[in-house]
Scaffold this motif. Structure first.
Motif, PDB file in Angstrom:
ATOM      1  N   SER A 193      -9.767   3.068   5.152  1.00  0.00           N
ATOM      2  CA  SER A 193      -8.860   3.078   3.997  1.00  0.00           C
ATOM      3  C   SER A 193      -9.277   4.164   3.011  1.00  0.00           C
ATOM      4  CB  SER A 193      -8.880   1.730   3.269  1.00  0.00           C
ATOM      5  OG  SER A 193      -8.426   0.709   4.098  1.00  0.00           O
ATOM      6  N   ASP A 197      -7.061  -4.730  -0.792  1.00  0.00           N
ATOM      7  CA  ASP A 197      -5.621  -4.528  -0.707  1.00  0.00           C
ATOM      8  C   ASP A 197      -5.027  -5.909  -0.450  1.00  0.00           C
ATOM      9  OD1 ASP A 197      -2.987  -4.124   0.362  1.00  0.00           O
ATOM     10  OD2 ASP A 197      -3.528  -2.048   0.774  1.00  0.00           O
ATOM     11  N   ALA A 223      -2.540  -6.894   0.943  1.00  0.00           N
ATOM     12  CA  ALA A 223      -1.932  -7.039   2.263  1.00  0.00           C
ATOM     13  C   ALA A 223      -2.961  -6.973   3.392  1.00  0.00           C
ATOM     14  CB  ALA A 223      -0.875  -5.962   2.468  1.00  0.00           C
ATOM     15  N   ALA A 224      -4.236  -6.773   3.050  1.00  0.00           N
ATOM     16  CA  ALA A 224      -5.249  -6.669   4.104  1.00  0.00           C
ATOM     17  C   ALA A 224      -5.497  -8.039   4.734  1.00  0.00           C
ATOM     18  CB  ALA A 224      -6.543  -6.100   3.528  1.00  0.00           C
ATOM     19  N   GLU A 273       1.280  -1.995  10.765  1.00  0.00           N
ATOM     20  CA  GLU A 273       1.559  -1.683   9.364  1.00  0.00           C
ATOM     21  C   GLU A 273       0.961  -2.799   8.491  1.00  0.00           C
ATOM     22  OE1 GLU A 273       2.064   0.333   6.865  1.00  0.00           O
ATOM     23  OE2 GLU A 273       3.565   1.357   8.101  1.00  0.00           O
ATOM     24  N   TYR A 274       0.726  -2.488   7.223  1.00  0.00           N
ATOM     25  CA  TYR A 274       0.285  -3.529   6.298  1.00  0.00           C
ATOM     26  C   TYR A 274       1.360  -4.608   6.210  1.00  0.00           C
ATOM     27  CZ  TYR A 274      -3.867  -1.272   4.398  1.00  0.00           C
ATOM     28  OH  TYR A 274      -5.110  -0.736   4.236  1.00  0.00           O
ATOM     29  N   ALA A 312      -0.808 -11.239   1.149  1.00  0.00           N
ATOM     30  CA  ALA A 312       0.064 -10.068   1.011  1.00  0.00           C
ATOM     31  C   ALA A 312       1.071 -10.290  -0.111  1.00  0.00           C
ATOM     32  CB  ALA A 312       0.764  -9.727   2.330  1.00  0.00           C
TER      33      ALA A 312
END
Lengths: 275, 162
Positions: A36, A120, A122-123, A192-193, A215
């Motif tokens: 990242s 993040d 969304a991780a 994708e995230y 997320a």
């Protein structure tokens, strides 16, 4: 694009890394797997004067399997979990989650500690460690400490790390063998995230359940009312209404479409539990 | 400020003077002239720069050259004698698995890793596993066909292939 110039230091020990990161004159950042951070540097969205490479610290790649928990070094890669190179105390949830992160060529380098430190929303690991009631071990200028995952993640890209601190390990309590898990994730494309993700853990024998929505626009949301409703046998529209109510009351400002998405994803995570 | 770094690329060690911000991909292309490693997005999405690091696929654009010291770095050029890679290349030739060729080195290395780890695969699994490699010609049908055929050949006749 190429990154702006910075200097580089390969940390020789945790103490060395902490000392380097504690410097007040330069903006220093730790480099873990870089999957990242490097894109952010290449895009020049993350300013940095000095990179402190943790990559050679063998002690951050160790695993300790204990009776009640497994302690994973922060530098273990997603692929190490996916390939089951490390012991699993999660009834297979962690290897599954790892296999869903980005792409194989990213999973071989990206690390669990790095993903959690970046936070993040969304991780995948961020939601997962909160769901599993893990704790995050930290080393810093004032010594070592441990923080429950749910308190570690404060918001989008915001964590409880103080200047100079790094994550050294993620300690995951062994889940009971009678517990079952369900996972659901919506992403625009594979790798994708996530737009939304949720993890449900249900142990009917022990009357224990957890439901965590990830997320979102911030830290993962632990839905306690919805988890209770699952234990009490609620399904379908009845369960959906409890989830929606709890998400709405969370204080997050979800637009209607996002609320509907998170609600659906939570419900599908519950439905994905194989009994 | 440049620093010196010793890299092991395709089995040979060489010394390079690099800035800390220089990516491994740029060293491979610019100073080693190993131009099979292509650079598309430089943010880990397109997969054109996929190489092998310690035998595992990795993005050369997301590894700093200074951090790559001591790693076993292998590019497509270094896999010329590899039997599985030859099987995959033959299959891409046979099934017309490329158009402009820009994404091809990354496709070859990702599929090499996929077949090595998982053998013969159904089309769906190939599509999922190859989602980290983009083809801007959108030649996916033939790429997937090529990989499927190579995986079947490899699984059925490993002794012939090897």
């Amino acid at each position: 694009m190429k990154p702006a110039p910075f200097t580089y230091h390969r940390a020789s020990s945790i103490e060395d890394a902490v000392a380097q990161l504690s410097s007040e004159e330069t903006l220093a950042r730790p480099l873990a797997g870089g999957q990242s951070l490097l894109p952010m540097l290449n895009l020049r969205v993350a300013p940095v004067d000095r990179l402190i490479d943790l990559g050679r610290l063998a002690e951050l790649k160790e695993t300790q399997a204990e009776t009640a928990c497994v302690r994973y070094g922060a530098l273990l890669t997603h692929a190490a979990f996916e390939d089951r190179c490390v012991p699993d105390g999660s009834n297979g949830l962690m290897p599954f989650v790892a296999s869903q992160i980005a792409f194989r060529a990213v999973r071989t380098r990206g690390t669990i500690g790095g993903a959690i430190a970046l936070a993040d929303p969304a991780a995948d690991w961020v939601t997962t460690v909160v769901a599993m009631e893990a704790s995050i071990e930290i080393a810093g200028p004032s010594g070592k400490r441990s923080v429950p995952a749910a308190e570690f993640v404060l918001g989008p890209y915001m964590v409880a790390l103080e200047p100079g601190e790094i994550i050294t390990a993620v300690v995951v309590p062994r889940r009971s063998s009678s517990e079952r898990w369900g996972h659901y994730k919506v992403a625009r494309k594979i790798g994708e995230y996530a737009e939304s993700m949720a993890i449900a853990l249900v142990d009917r024998d022990a009357r224990n359940a957890r439901l965590v929505a990830g997320a979102t626009d911030g830290a993962p949301l632990v839905l306690e009312n919805a988890a209770r409703a699952v234990l009490n046998g609620k399904t379908g529209a009845a369960l959906a209404s409890v989830i929606r109510e709890e998400l709405s009351a969370s204080g997050r400002d979800f637009p209607a479409t996002k609320l509907h998405l998170h609600c659906t994803v939570c419900q599908r995570a519950v439905e994905a539990i194989h009994s | 400020m440049k620093t010196s770094v010793t890299l092991t690329i395709n089995g040979e060690t060489s010394e390079h003077s690099v800035e800390p911000r220089t990516s491994l991909a740029d060293v491979l292309r610019e100073s080693m002239r190993l131009t099979a490693t292509h650079l598309g997005c430089e943010q880990g999405v397109c997969g054109a720069c996929t190489i092998l690091v310690d035998g595992q696929p990795a993005r050369a654009c997301l590894i700093l050259a200074v951090a790559a010291e001591g790693l076993d770095i292998r590019t497509l050029e270094g896999m010329a004698d590899d039997a599985l890679m030859r099987t995959i290349k033959d299959s891409f030739h046979e099934k017309h698995g490329l158009q402009c060729g820009f994404c091809t080195p990354g496709m070859l290395i990702s599929s090499w890793d996929l077949i090595k780890r998982r053998g013969a695969l159904p089309e769906r699994d190939i599509r999922v596993a190859m989602s980290g490699n983009l083809c801007r010609c959108t030649g996916y049908q033939n790429i997937v066909r090529s990989i499927k055929a190579a995986s079947e050949t490899w699984a059925a006749h490993p002794e012939v292939c090897r």
